[in-house]
Enzyme design. Structure first.
Site: not given
Ligand code: C5P
Length: 314
Positions: A108, A104, A101-102, A106, A143, A16
Site C-alpha cells: 500500500g 498488510g 490494507p495498511v 500488499m 515494489d 498487489k
Molecule cells: O524496498 P522496501 O522499502 O519496500 O523494503 C522494505 C524492507 O524489506 C527493506 O528495508 C528490507 O529489510 C526488506 N527487503 C528485503 N529484500 C527485498 C525487499 C525488501 O530484505 N528484496
C-alpha cells in the site's frame, strides 16, 4: 499577472499480492535477491495531488493511525524526489484515500508513492516517460515500480526490475485482513533467522523455488493449475511471527478456496477461488469464522497507477 492554478489530479493505484516469492541471499545492501510474480488486485488507494500553500500529506480511510502524515510518508518522499529532480519547490498537498490494507503485505505504501509520482508529474505537465518514472520508483522502494505498471509481472533484483507476464483470464481472490500489521524488515529478518537455525552458517543454501510452473499456469489461465503453483518463501516467517495465520489459511481452504497464501510479507492472506461466485461464498464463510479482522473480494490482474477523473467521496 495571475497564473491559473491547475486542477488537482487524482490517481487510482492497486495493491498487489505475490503469486510466487522466492527469496534468495541477503545482499550487502541489506536487501534480498528476489524472483517474484507480482499480481495487481482490485483493492485501490486514491492519491490526489493538488497545488497548495500548505504542503504536506493527509490520510483518510481504515487503519490510518499507522500511516505517517509527515515527510517520512513514502508518497511525500516521492513528491520531494520528483520536485528536486525538476528543481521546483514541493508546494503541493497529497491526499491519500486508503483502500489497500495498511501494513498488510500488499504494498500500500509503495502504491501511494507510485500514485504521487504519476499525480505530480501530471499536475505539473512534466511529460516524463514511464522509464523515467520507473527509475525514480525503483529508488523509492522495491515494489513501487510494479505499482506503476500493474497487471501481472515477473520481478527480479530486489523486486524493482519488472517485466510483464502473459496472464490469461481474470482470477478471483478473497483477501483476509489480519488484526495487526507486520513489519516487512522484521519478516525478512525472521526468514534469515529461521534459515540460519535450520542449516547453520555453513549449511546448504535454501531450496530453489522454480518460477516456471506459475508462469505456465498464468498463461493457461486455469485457476486450479494456478492454485497448485502458488508459493511464498516469506510465509513461514510471517506465520512464525503471527502464528494465528495458520488458522486463517486453513479456514479459507475449508471454506472452499482452491489455495491460500500469505501475501508478500503478510499478514494479509490471499485465497484463490474458482470463479466470482465462489469468491463471494468463501468471503462470507471466512467472515463468519472469526479468524481475521475483515475480508475483501478482489480480482486480478488490474492495471497499475492511472489518472482518474474525480475521486470517490471520502
Ligand atoms: O524496498 P522496501 O522499502 O519496500 O523494503 C522494505 C524492507 O524489506 C527493506 O528495508 C528490507 O529489510 C526488506 N527487503 C528485503 N529484500 C527485498 C525487499 C525488501 O530484505 N528484496
Amino acid at each position: 499577472m495571475l497564473t491559473a492554478v491547475p486542477p488537482p489530479v487524482t490517481v487510482r493505484v492497486p495493491g498487489k499480492i505475490n503469486l510466487h516469492l522466492a527469496v534468495g541471499a541477503l545482499r550487502s545492501d541489506g536487501f534480498h535477491e528476489l524472483v517474484t510474480v507480482f499480481h495487481a488486485v482490485s483493492l485501490f488507494d486514491e492519491v490526489t495531488v493538488a497545488t497548495s500553500d500548505a504542503p504536506g500529506v493527509e490520510v483518510h480511510g481504515e487503519g490510518i493511525v499507522e500511516v505517517p502524515e509527515d515527510e517520512t510518508n513514502l508518497a511525500w518522499r516521492a513528491v520531494a524526489m520528483l520536485a528536486a529532480h525538476v528543481g521546483r519547490p514541493a508546494e503541493v498537498r497529497v491526499t491519500l484515500r486508503k483502500g489497500i490494507p495498511v501494513a498488510g503485505g500488499m504494498a500500500g505504501g509503495s502504491a501511494d508513492a507510485a500514485g504521487a509520482l504519476l499525480g505530480l508529474s501530471t499536475l505539473w505537465k512534466l511529460d516524463l516517460t514511464r522509464d523515467e518514472l520507473s527509475r525514480m520508483a525503483a529508488q523509492l522502494g522495491s515494489d513501487v515500480t510494479f505499482a506503476l505498471h500493474g497487471g501481472t509481472a515477473l520481478g527480479t533484483g530486489r523486486g524493482e526490475r519488472v517485466v510483464p507476464v502473459l496472464s490469461r483470464h481474470s482470477q478471483h481472490w478473497v483477501i483476509a485482513l489480519h488484526r495487526q500489521g507486520l513489519s516487512t524488515p522484521a519478516v525478512y529478518r525472521e526468514l534469515d533467522r529461521l534459515r540460519l537455525a535450520a542449516a547453520g552458517p555453513d549449511g546448504p543454501s535454501p531450496p530453489e523455488r522454480p518460477v516456471e510452473p506459475v508462469l505456465e499456469a498464468l498463461a493457461g489461465g486455469d485457476p486450479r493449475q494456478l492454485a497448485l503453483s502458488l508459493g511464498n518463501d516469506l510465509q513461514a516467517a510471517a506465520v512464525s511471527l503471527a502464528p494465528d495465520l495458520r488458522r486463517t489459511l486453513r479456514a479459507g481452504v475449508s471454506a472452499g478456496a482452491l489455495a491460500g497464501i500469505v501475501s508478500g510479507s503478510g499478514p494479509s492472506c490471499a485465497f484463490l477461488c474458482a470463479n466470482a461466485d465462489a469468491a463471494v461464498e468463501v468471503a462470507a464463510e471466512l467472515a463468519g469464522a472469526g479468524v481475521c479482522r475483515t475480508v475483501r473480494v478482489a480480482r486480478g490482474p488490474v492495471p497499475g497507477a492511472r489518472v482518474i477523473d474525480a475521486p470517490d467521496p471520502p
